[in-house]
Scaffold this motif. Structure first.
Motif, PDB file in Angstrom:
ATOM      1  N   GLU A   7       0.862  -1.176   0.000  1.00 21.99           N
ATOM      2  CA  GLU A   7       0.000   0.000   0.000  1.00 21.99           C
ATOM      3  C   GLU A   7       0.899   1.227   0.000  1.00 21.99           C
ATOM      4  N   SER A  14      -4.615   7.485  -2.185  1.00 18.45           N
ATOM      5  CA  SER A  14      -3.990   6.170  -2.307  1.00 18.45           C
ATOM      6  C   SER A  14      -3.394   6.085  -3.706  1.00 18.45           C
ATOM      7  N   ILE A  15      -2.107   5.783  -3.782  1.00 17.63           N
ATOM      8  CA  ILE A  15      -1.415   5.734  -5.073  1.00 17.63           C
ATOM      9  C   ILE A  15      -1.394   4.314  -5.639  1.00 17.63           C
ATOM     10  N   TYR A  16      -1.179   3.337  -4.757  1.00 22.67           N
ATOM     11  CA  TYR A  16      -1.150   1.935  -5.195  1.00 22.67           C
ATOM     12  C   TYR A  16      -1.595   1.055  -4.040  1.00 22.67           C
ATOM     13  N   GLU A  17      -2.437   0.091  -4.342  1.00 23.59           N
ATOM     14  CA  GLU A  17      -2.829  -0.906  -3.365  1.00 23.59           C
ATOM     15  C   GLU A  17      -3.015  -2.219  -4.115  1.00 23.59           C
ATOM     16  N   GLY A  18      -2.196  -3.210  -3.778  1.00 20.66           N
ATOM     17  CA  GLY A  18      -2.280  -4.488  -4.464  1.00 20.66           C
ATOM     18  C   GLY A  18      -1.116  -5.382  -4.091  1.00 20.66           C
ATOM     19  N   LEU A  52       7.910  -1.433  -7.907  1.00 22.84           N
ATOM     20  CA  LEU A  52       7.079  -2.576  -7.520  1.00 22.84           C
ATOM     21  C   LEU A  52       7.071  -3.585  -8.661  1.00 22.84           C
ATOM     22  N   MET A  54       5.407  -6.675 -10.269  1.00 19.71           N
ATOM     23  CA  MET A  54       4.106  -7.322 -10.198  1.00 19.71           C
ATOM     24  C   MET A  54       4.276  -8.843 -10.067  1.00 19.71           C
ATOM     25  N   VAL A  61       5.850  -1.409 -11.728  1.00 20.81           N
ATOM     26  CA  VAL A  61       5.144  -0.151 -11.501  1.00 20.81           C
ATOM     27  C   VAL A  61       6.112   0.770 -10.783  1.00 20.81           C
ATOM     28  N   VAL A  63       6.772   4.522  -8.880  1.00 25.28           N
ATOM     29  CA  VAL A  63       6.134   5.639  -8.191  1.00 25.28           C
ATOM     30  C   VAL A  63       7.240   6.546  -7.673  1.00 25.28           C
ATOM     31  N   ARG A  86       2.552   8.411  -9.612  1.00 22.01           N
ATOM     32  CA  ARG A  86       2.832   7.261 -10.480  1.00 22.01           C
ATOM     33  C   ARG A  86       3.563   7.736 -11.728  1.00 22.01           C
TER      34      ARG A  86
END
Length: 141
Positions: A7, A14-18, A52, A54, A61, A63, A86
């Motif tokens: 997160e 929120s920029i990224y959550e996964g 990040l 994946m 990804v 950021v 991002r």
């Protein structure tokens, strides 16, 4: 392949959550590479590129983050960033102009509040430029 929850949150959104299989965070002690089940860590974040990987291992990804705090737990990473953008939302000309404007504001700052605002803007611009440099350096690989 093992994954962990990630997160990334800025002061605004929120920029990224996964999920991710690997994360690289620019910390005040250098870049920290994190795989799932990493030992717990707390660290301050410095301006730079958060990367990040994946779960498929093919997509990355990016950021740009400017300061903040990193918390690592065995199955979850949380980055509370002062500013985060991002890579898909970045533009080199805008980032360069923002850096110049922030440097000028910093030079003219006469109060602690205006100085702090200019420093945050400068860190954000530097983070974006570092991330764009990373993209350029790895584009042809």
């Amino acid at each position: 392949m093992s994954t962990m929850q990630v997160e990334v949150v800025s002061n605004e959104q929120s920029i990224y959550e996964g999920e991710a299989s690997f994360v690289v965070v620019p910390t005040v002690n250098g870049e920290l590479g994190i795989y799932p089940r990493h030992e717990p860590v707390m660290s301050l974040v410095r301006p730079g590129a958060l990367r990040l990987t994946m779960p498929d291992g093919k997509e990355e990804v990016l950021v740009a983050i400017a300061g903040g705090v990193l918390e690592v737990r065995p199955h979850k990473i949380t980055v509370l960033a002062d500013v985060a953008v991002r890579s898909s939302e970045m533009d080199e000309a805008r980032a360069t102009a923002a850096k110049k404007a922030a440097e000028e504001s910093l030079a003219k700052a006469q109060t602690p509040g205006s100085r702090a605002k200019a420093e945050i803007a400068l860190e954000a611009a530097i983070a974006q430029l570092k991330t764009l440099d990373y993209i350029k350096a790895h584009k042809h690989k």
